[in-house]
Motif scaffolding. Structure first.
Motif, PDB file in Angstrom:
ATOM      1  N   LEU A 262      45.683 -42.994  20.785  1.00 56.94           N
ATOM      2  CA  LEU A 262      46.700 -42.889  19.731  1.00 56.94           C
ATOM      3  C   LEU A 262      47.459 -44.202  19.579  1.00 56.94           C
ATOM      4  O   LEU A 262      47.744 -44.646  18.465  1.00 56.94           O
ATOM      5  CB  LEU A 262      47.675 -41.752  20.057  1.00 56.94           C
ATOM      6  CG  LEU A 262      47.073 -40.342  20.013  1.00 56.94           C
ATOM      7  CD1 LEU A 262      48.053 -39.319  20.571  1.00 56.94           C
ATOM      8  CD2 LEU A 262      46.673 -39.976  18.583  1.00 56.94           C
TER       9      LEU A 262
ATOM     10  N   GLU B  74      45.467 -46.637  17.619  1.00 58.11           N
ATOM     11  CA  GLU B  74      45.527 -46.387  16.172  1.00 58.11           C
ATOM     12  C   GLU B  74      46.847 -46.887  15.580  1.00 58.11           C
ATOM     13  O   GLU B  74      46.861 -47.506  14.515  1.00 58.11           O
ATOM     14  CB  GLU B  74      45.376 -44.894  15.886  1.00 58.11           C
ATOM     15  CG  GLU B  74      43.978 -44.370  16.160  1.00 58.11           C
ATOM     16  CD  GLU B  74      43.845 -42.891  15.810  1.00 58.11           C
ATOM     17  OE1 GLU B  74      42.734 -42.467  15.504  1.00 58.11           O
ATOM     18  OE2 GLU B  74      44.866 -42.167  15.848  1.00 58.11           O
ATOM     19  N   ASP B  75      47.935 -46.615  16.288  1.00 57.53           N
ATOM     20  CA  ASP B  75      49.239 -47.102  15.822  1.00 57.53           C
ATOM     21  C   ASP B  75      49.215 -48.621  15.715  1.00 57.53           C
ATOM     22  O   ASP B  75      49.680 -49.205  14.730  1.00 57.53           O
ATOM     23  CB  ASP B  75      50.355 -46.699  16.800  1.00 57.53           C
ATOM     24  CG  ASP B  75      50.678 -45.210  16.727  1.00 57.53           C
ATOM     25  OD1 ASP B  75      50.053 -44.505  15.911  1.00 57.53           O
ATOM     26  OD2 ASP B  75      51.545 -44.773  17.498  1.00 57.53           O
TER      27      ASP B  75
ATOM     28  N   GLU C  91      47.167 -49.968  12.828  1.00 56.18           N
ATOM     29  CA  GLU C  91      47.886 -49.796  11.566  1.00 56.18           C
ATOM     30  C   GLU C  91      48.958 -50.877  11.394  1.00 56.18           C
ATOM     31  O   GLU C  91      49.089 -51.490  10.334  1.00 56.18           O
ATOM     32  CB  GLU C  91      48.532 -48.399  11.537  1.00 56.18           C
ATOM     33  CG  GLU C  91      49.556 -48.158  10.441  1.00 56.18           C
ATOM     34  CD  GLU C  91      48.935 -48.075   9.063  1.00 56.18           C
ATOM     35  OE1 GLU C  91      47.700 -47.930   8.980  1.00 56.18           O
ATOM     36  OE2 GLU C  91      49.681 -48.171   8.068  1.00 56.18           O
TER      37      GLU C  91
ATOM     38  N   ARG D 290      49.382 -53.938   8.588  1.00 51.65           N
ATOM     39  CA  ARG D 290      50.598 -54.239   7.803  1.00 51.65           C
ATOM     40  C   ARG D 290      51.038 -55.682   8.058  1.00 51.65           C
ATOM     41  O   ARG D 290      51.527 -56.368   7.171  1.00 51.65           O
ATOM     42  CB  ARG D 290      51.736 -53.290   8.186  1.00 51.65           C
ATOM     43  CG  ARG D 290      51.388 -51.826   8.118  1.00 51.65           C
ATOM     44  CD  ARG D 290      51.552 -51.276   6.716  1.00 51.65           C
ATOM     45  NE  ARG D 290      51.292 -49.837   6.698  1.00 51.65           N
ATOM     46  CZ  ARG D 290      51.525 -49.043   5.675  1.00 51.65           C
ATOM     47  NH1 ARG D 290      52.012 -49.534   4.542  1.00 51.65           N
ATOM     48  NH2 ARG D 290      51.274 -47.761   5.736  1.00 51.65           N
TER      49      ARG D 290
ATOM     50  N   SER E   9      46.407 -43.965   6.180  1.00 50.21           N
ATOM     51  CA  SER E   9      45.836 -44.145   7.521  1.00 50.21           C
ATOM     52  C   SER E   9      46.308 -43.005   8.423  1.00 50.21           C
ATOM     53  O   SER E   9      47.380 -42.444   8.213  1.00 50.21           O
ATOM     54  CB  SER E   9      46.283 -45.480   8.102  1.00 50.21           C
ATOM     55  OG  SER E   9      47.652 -45.408   8.449  1.00 50.21           O
ATOM     56  N   SER E  10      45.510 -42.705   9.447  1.00 56.18           N
ATOM     57  CA  SER E  10      45.837 -41.587  10.338  1.00 56.18           C
ATOM     58  C   SER E  10      47.233 -41.664  10.969  1.00 56.18           C
ATOM     59  O   SER E  10      47.956 -40.680  10.959  1.00 56.18           O
ATOM     60  CB  SER E  10      44.799 -41.465  11.452  1.00 56.18           C
ATOM     61  OG  SER E  10      43.804 -40.558  11.086  1.00 56.18           O
ATOM     62  N   PRO E  11      47.624 -42.808  11.550  1.00 56.15           N
ATOM     63  CA  PRO E  11      48.926 -42.828  12.223  1.00 56.15           C
ATOM     64  C   PRO E  11      50.073 -42.496  11.270  1.00 56.15           C
ATOM     65  O   PRO E  11      51.037 -41.841  11.665  1.00 56.15           O
ATOM     66  CB  PRO E  11      49.049 -44.271  12.727  1.00 56.15           C
ATOM     67  CG  PRO E  11      47.652 -44.764  12.812  1.00 56.15           C
ATOM     68  CD  PRO E  11      46.901 -44.076  11.710  1.00 56.15           C
ATOM     69  N   VAL E  12      49.953 -42.918  10.014  1.00 54.88           N
ATOM     70  CA  VAL E  12      51.010 -42.636   9.045  1.00 54.88           C
ATOM     71  C   VAL E  12      50.874 -41.201   8.532  1.00 54.88           C
ATOM     72  O   VAL E  12      51.862 -40.463   8.437  1.00 54.88           O
ATOM     73  CB  VAL E  12      50.950 -43.656   7.882  1.00 54.88           C
ATOM     74  CG1 VAL E  12      51.922 -43.281   6.790  1.00 54.88           C
ATOM     75  CG2 VAL E  12      51.227 -45.064   8.410  1.00 54.88           C
TER      76      VAL E  12
ATOM     77  N   ARG F  22      49.491 -38.540   9.958  1.00 53.78           N
ATOM     78  CA  ARG F  22      49.852 -37.497  10.933  1.00 53.78           C
ATOM     79  C   ARG F  22      51.366 -37.372  11.072  1.00 53.78           C
ATOM     80  O   ARG F  22      51.903 -36.279  11.199  1.00 53.78           O
ATOM     81  CB  ARG F  22      49.246 -37.808  12.300  1.00 53.78           C
ATOM     82  CG  ARG F  22      47.768 -37.550  12.334  1.00 53.78           C
ATOM     83  CD  ARG F  22      47.212 -37.892  13.697  1.00 53.78           C
ATOM     84  NE  ARG F  22      45.783 -38.127  13.590  1.00 53.78           N
ATOM     85  CZ  ARG F  22      45.105 -38.979  14.347  1.00 53.78           C
ATOM     86  NH1 ARG F  22      45.732 -39.686  15.273  1.00 53.78           N
ATOM     87  NH2 ARG F  22      43.813 -39.124  14.191  1.00 53.78           N
TER      88      ARG F  22
END
Lengths: 351, 351
Positions: free
Chosen positions: A244, A247-248, A251, A255, B286-289, B291
């Protein structure tokens, strides 16, 4: 259901799992070459045995090259290399054994032995893949390695970037067209050991794996067992969290890349300086995105981010958020970041 | 430098540090009321003594109300309440002692004793603040509490949201106008103990702090000491990492809030359903955002996210990323998320 079960009946659970991961990562299954990194320990031996099983059952039809680097750090290392060579050949694969002088490399670069060994190993693997026309290098990293890595980084005080999981697939080094594939990250180490036992294949035990002077060994033999008393699925929990966080982190890096692109000032041709950034644009961004953008920018300009710490990024942030101009932050390797007339400028060491 | 040093010469280092944090968080320094939560242990006692020192030296001029909740869980709890009452009064502060039946509450809600005690305590503190016209409730959480919390959450497999640090300032509960202020998060527990000793003030030692049945006690007495052998500034390292993860998490939640606002479909007045979301907009994120946006949406609709796990959020993601319509995900408390005609709909338990 019945039919599928029947079809797979002769594949071991380990091989089925390996094949599922193989498909998920879209690795080639035929008419291609791969390199498998094999130390001779249970994890990489199980990986190789699994590939052999899948090949024997017609699931894979690849040219498999076993690669083993003799780091020359231990008396037994030549014997180990021979062991891997015999293992690979008995399974019907070609084997490349390389030799490196890790101690010399460590002395030259100032890396510790573990880091130097790692660098030599990955360079050897990439070189071997390139020579053999392979686009993938496979390693036997398991979920246990993942958990150990997370804890080691956590104890060093890493940011989420450092805490994030190893990825199952990534370029073997930045910008390389050769991919590192780690297909056992969802597999426990005990499963690789079991599989080797069931395949009646002896594996090497590295005496360094017992040496309590190594932090990783103490994580494995002391810290994880204690944490296990809090949660008997601790390795799975750490691995999930690391996934997790990865993934964070991905992301936020995306950005940050957008921010960096928007902050770049087109270079003035009359000057020789490296690409400067617009202070006002950076100042408006949030810290987690801005710091990652600054790290990317320094990496681009300097070619690496070794020894760059959060403290340096925070210093650059203070530089660009403050009101006074013409100030400077020194980076660990002699380069500087200067704020001048609304611009953030990078000055290489030899400027 | 000389002058400033002279001015502060009579303030202890502990009180100076407390005052600096007080200013950083922009807490009121005069003509206002605050509530200080005091258990009687070293941390909260040091906080209270520090406030007393700052008041005596004219740095603070506030109406201070000491609040102590007797959880009724231990035989000694009445004596402890009396101890805190005496301590507060001797320092010249007013004291409110509350009593709660935590066992009954735990039985009613299904929470464990620790959770139930926590809830009762925060409700009592908020109630006391409201009655006394205070906008701030101060607690004595230290950097050691921070590190213990991070490890407890890590071992449960928390995502970065859960791993992130306690904040120094936040509403005491969601939407409340009363703030919880934790001014000792940069202070080590040993410093609070030292300060109490130097102030010659006895503190309570909670026998629960020695009870190895509690995970937090084992983190403190076993896990952190072992980790200390890897890094002798482990508490600082964990606290720093938690701070960075908190910033990352805040940033991603902000992006998630934007996503949620952009995905809300204005409700059709003829229907009674809760605000539905646009599947296509969510699918592109995106998944992190995504979720985090789904978690916010469920929290809005359901009023809480207790028992909601990453597995549920991933199931809702699969629902909205799949091609077939008309499917449903069941949430832990009986509510459902349904995909219907390009919309994601929330169905409360009693629908």
């Amino acid at each position: 259901m019945e039919r599928r079960h029947y079809k797979n009946v002769r594949l071991s659970q380990f091989a089925r799992h390996l094949m599922a991961e193989w498909r998920r990562l879209k690795l080639p299954t035929s008419n291609d070459s791969i390199v498998v990194a094999v130390s001779g320990g249970a994890d990489s031996t199980a990986l190789l045995l699994g590939i052999e099983e899948l090949s024997a059952k017609g699931k894979l039809s690849l040219h498999v090259r076993v690669a083993h680097l003799d780091h020359g750090l231990r008396a037994a290392s030549r014997k180990d290399a021979k062991f891997v060579k015999t293992l690979g050949q008995e399974l019907g694969f070609e084997v490349t054994v390389g030799r490196a002088d890790v101690k010399e490399r460590a002395q030259k670069t100032g890396d510790n032995l573990e880091q130097a060994a790692r660098r030599e190993r990955y360079q050897f693997l990439e070189r071997t893949a390139r020579r053999k026309g392979a686009r993938y290098v496979l390693t036997g990293h398991t979920m246990d390695d993942q958990a150990e890595t997370v804890l080691l980084r956590l104890m060093r005080g890493s940011s989420s970037l450092g805490l994030g999981a190893m990825e199952a697939l990534r370029p073997i080094h930045k910008g390389s067209d050769i991919q590192l594939a780690r297909l056992l990250l969802d597999v426990r180490r005990s499963e690789t050991e079991d599989y080797c036992r069931r395949r009646k294949t002896a594996v090497l035990t590295d005496e360094m794996n017992e040496d309590q002077r190594f932090a990783r060994v103490r994580v494995r033999t002391q810290l994880l067992p204690l944490m296990h008393s809090f949660n008997n699925r601790i390795v799975e929990a750490l691995s999930r969290t690391a996934g997790l966080l990865r993934e964070d982190s991905d992301e936020l890096i995306e950005r940050a890349t957008d921010l960096l692109l928007s902050a770049i000032i087109p270079p003035d041709k009359s000057q020789t300086e490296l690409t400067p950034l617009d202070v006002n644009i950076l100042a408006k961004a949030s810290s987690p995105v801005r710091r990652r953008a600054l790290r990317l920018w320094i990496s681009e300009n300097q070619g690496h981010t070794r020894r760059l710490e959060m403290a340096h990024l925070k210093a650059v942030e203070r530089l660009l958020l403050g009101n006074s101009g013409g100030r400077v932050v020194e980076l660990p390797d002699g380069a500087k970041v200067r704020r001048r007339q609304g611009r953030l400028e990078f000055e290489a060491e030899n400027d």
